[in-house]
Structures are given as C-alpha cells and as structure tokens.
Design an enzyme around this catalytic site. Sequence first.
Site, PDB file in Angstrom:
ATOM      1  N   VAL A  39       0.839  -1.206   0.000  1.00  0.00           N
ATOM      2  CA  VAL A  39       0.000   0.000   0.000  1.00  0.00           C
ATOM      3  C   VAL A  39       0.871   1.252   0.000  1.00  0.00           C
ATOM      4  O   VAL A  39       0.572   2.229  -0.690  1.00  0.00           O
ATOM      5  CB  VAL A  39      -0.876   0.043   1.270  1.00  0.00           C
ATOM      6  N   ASP A  40       1.923   1.225   0.788  1.00  0.00           N
ATOM      7  CA  ASP A  40       2.819   2.377   0.925  1.00  0.00           C
ATOM      8  C   ASP A  40       3.381   2.778  -0.450  1.00  0.00           C
ATOM      9  O   ASP A  40       3.329   3.951  -0.846  1.00  0.00           O
ATOM     10  CB  ASP A  40       3.952   1.961   1.881  1.00  0.00           C
ATOM     11  N   SER A 125      -0.845  -4.002   8.428  1.00  0.00           N
ATOM     12  CA  SER A 125       0.033  -5.078   8.957  1.00  0.00           C
ATOM     13  C   SER A 125      -0.182  -6.453   8.335  1.00  0.00           C
ATOM     14  O   SER A 125       0.546  -7.387   8.671  1.00  0.00           O
ATOM     15  CB  SER A 125      -0.077  -5.228  10.493  1.00  0.00           C
ATOM     16  N   VAL A 128       3.335  -7.405   4.176  1.00  0.00           N
ATOM     17  CA  VAL A 128       4.733  -7.643   4.532  1.00  0.00           C
ATOM     18  C   VAL A 128       4.895  -7.933   6.034  1.00  0.00           C
ATOM     19  O   VAL A 128       5.739  -8.747   6.427  1.00  0.00           O
ATOM     20  CB  VAL A 128       5.582  -6.396   4.167  1.00  0.00           C
TER      21      VAL A 128
HETATM   22  N1  AR6 Z   1      -5.033  -1.035  -1.864  1.00  0.00           N
HETATM   23  C1  AR6 Z   1      -5.526  -1.688  -0.784  1.00  0.00           C
HETATM   24  N2  AR6 Z   1      -4.862  -2.682  -0.165  1.00  0.00           N
HETATM   25  C2  AR6 Z   1      -3.644  -3.023  -0.640  1.00  0.00           C
HETATM   26  C3  AR6 Z   1      -3.052  -2.382  -1.758  1.00  0.00           C
HETATM   27  C4  AR6 Z   1      -3.801  -1.343  -2.378  1.00  0.00           C
HETATM   28  N3  AR6 Z   1      -3.336  -0.671  -3.429  1.00  0.00           N
HETATM   29  N4  AR6 Z   1      -1.814  -2.945  -1.983  1.00  0.00           N
HETATM   30  C5  AR6 Z   1      -1.657  -3.904  -1.040  1.00  0.00           C
HETATM   31  N5  AR6 Z   1      -2.749  -3.971  -0.239  1.00  0.00           N
HETATM   32  P1  AR6 Z   1       1.329  -4.033   3.178  1.00  0.00           P
HETATM   33  P2  AR6 Z   1       2.007  -3.980   6.056  1.00  0.00           P
HETATM   34  C6  AR6 Z   1      -3.023  -4.833   0.941  1.00  0.00           C
HETATM   35  O1  AR6 Z   1       2.411  -5.015   2.915  1.00  0.00           O
HETATM   36  O2  AR6 Z   1       1.787  -5.430   6.179  1.00  0.00           O
HETATM   37  C7  AR6 Z   1       5.584  -1.542   3.226  1.00  0.00           C
HETATM   38  O3  AR6 Z   1       6.771  -1.806   2.535  1.00  0.00           O
HETATM   39  C8  AR6 Z   1      -2.183  -6.057   1.130  1.00  0.00           C
HETATM   40  O4  AR6 Z   1      -2.704  -7.120   0.355  1.00  0.00           O
HETATM   41  O5  AR6 Z   1       1.166  -2.896   2.234  1.00  0.00           O
HETATM   42  O6  AR6 Z   1       1.420  -3.058   7.085  1.00  0.00           O
HETATM   43  C9  AR6 Z   1       5.728  -0.428   4.249  1.00  0.00           C
HETATM   44  O7  AR6 Z   1       6.678   0.528   3.860  1.00  0.00           O
HETATM   45  C10 AR6 Z   1      -2.319  -6.305   2.611  1.00  0.00           C
HETATM   46  O8  AR6 Z   1      -3.538  -6.998   2.902  1.00  0.00           O
HETATM   47  O9  AR6 Z   1       1.496  -3.357   4.647  1.00  0.00           O
HETATM   48  C11 AR6 Z   1       6.157  -1.151   5.479  1.00  0.00           C
HETATM   49  O10 AR6 Z   1       7.550  -1.348   5.513  1.00  0.00           O
HETATM   50  C12 AR6 Z   1      -2.450  -4.911   3.220  1.00  0.00           C
HETATM   51  O11 AR6 Z   1      -2.735  -4.061   2.104  1.00  0.00           O
HETATM   52  C13 AR6 Z   1       5.456  -2.478   5.364  1.00  0.00           C
HETATM   53  O12 AR6 Z   1       5.224  -2.682   3.980  1.00  0.00           O
HETATM   54  C14 AR6 Z   1      -1.198  -4.416   3.946  1.00  0.00           C
HETATM   55  O13 AR6 Z   1      -0.026  -4.857   3.274  1.00  0.00           O
HETATM   56  C15 AR6 Z   1       4.123  -2.478   6.066  1.00  0.00           C
HETATM   57  O14 AR6 Z   1       3.563  -3.762   5.987  1.00  0.00           O
END
Ligand code: AR6
Length: 179
Positions: A39-40, A125, A128
Amino acid sequence: MIVHFGASRIELVQGDITQQRVDAIVNAANSGLLGGGGVDGAIHRVAGPTLMQETRMLYPDGCPTGSAVATTAGRLPAKYVFHAVGPVWAGGEKGEPKLLASAYQTCLELSLDHHCQSIAFPAISTGVYGYPIDLAAETALGVTWKFLKQKQHPEVVRFVLFGPGPYGAFARVLESLAE
Ligand code: AR6
C-alpha cells in the site's frame, strides 16, 4: 457490505485504496516513514513526490509503531493521508493486538481532528508485516465499532480490501459484530 450506525456507517469494499474518494486515506507505513512496497508504494506512486517531502519535513524522526501521523495527499483524490504504523507479527505475544488497535484508534482520532467525514483503511500489517488476516479484522473492526458507538463520527469508515480473501475475513467479523 455496509453496516449502519445511526449517522455513521462501516463499509467493506474490494479494491485499490489509492482510488478512493474520501477525506482521508490511511497508509500502512513503516516507523521510519521511508516508503516501501504494498500500500505504501502504491500511495506514494499515485500521490507523487510531495508526500515524501512532507513526511520528511514534518516527521524527521518517523512515527512509532502503534501510532499515525497526517500529511496532505498530493495527487490522490483525498485531502489527507494518515501514515499509520502497524506492528510486525511475531506470534501474538509481543503486544501486537494492542499496537494494531492503537494504530487504528489514532487514525480515527486524526479524522476527528481534521474534520473528516470519511476515511478509508487498508488492512494494516497484513501484508509484509505478516499479521494473520482474521485476527487483524477482529482488531480493526472492534476498534472502529467501539469508536463509532461512542462518537458517531466520521460518517463513513471504509475498509478497502485487496482481494476476496481479506474481504471475506473482514465480512465474517463484521457480520458477527452486527448480529
Ligand atoms: N489497496 C488496498 N490494499 C492493498 C493495496 C492497495 N493498493 N496494496 C496492497 N494492499 P502491506 P504492512 C493490501 O504489505 O503489512 C511496506 O513496505 C495487502 O494485500 O502494504 O502493514 C511499508 O513501507 C495487505 O492486505 O502493509 C512497510 O515497511 C495490506 O494491504 C510495510 O510494507 C497491507 O499490506 C508495512 O507492511
């Protein structure tokens, strides 16, 4: 799925958080606010470079796990981005539920401070950082449920789930809360 709460509602949708037309979207950031994948990465790509410039200027020390900070939203169709830092899952005995709850709670409070009528969350969360989706859904929706019951605000709290698996997990929990 939509559950009404007096003047407020909780919505679950499948989709991409960067496309949501709401007052605030929540980023699943890291404590350095350094950008990353998931997402970030998507949020920074769509928002453009002003987002990183602003986080660097306003929050040079980053943001602790379990909290969140606000910036404007660059080119995103939102007014604000709340950069929330969820915990890395380490088995559940390291205070992860409390930290995840407090990340959501801080964002909901920020939405009041910034007079937002609508906010969209990803499943913080659960990518990743490895937090099990069922447990994350219980915490995310539990905090939101309590908050809306107390404050009746913001009007819309939307969870934007990336695919049918996460959507199903959130829907099961929301159904059980609404019973
Ligand atoms: N829209 C909605 N949900 C999404 C999208 C999107 N465009 N892309 C991914 N997801 P994550 P975390 C979902 O890994 O676990 C980053 O590198 C995904 O499928 O984005 O909190 C940051 O910089 C999952 O269910 O975040 C941190 O270092 C959810 O969003 C680290 O990852 C969260 O996945 C944070 O990890």
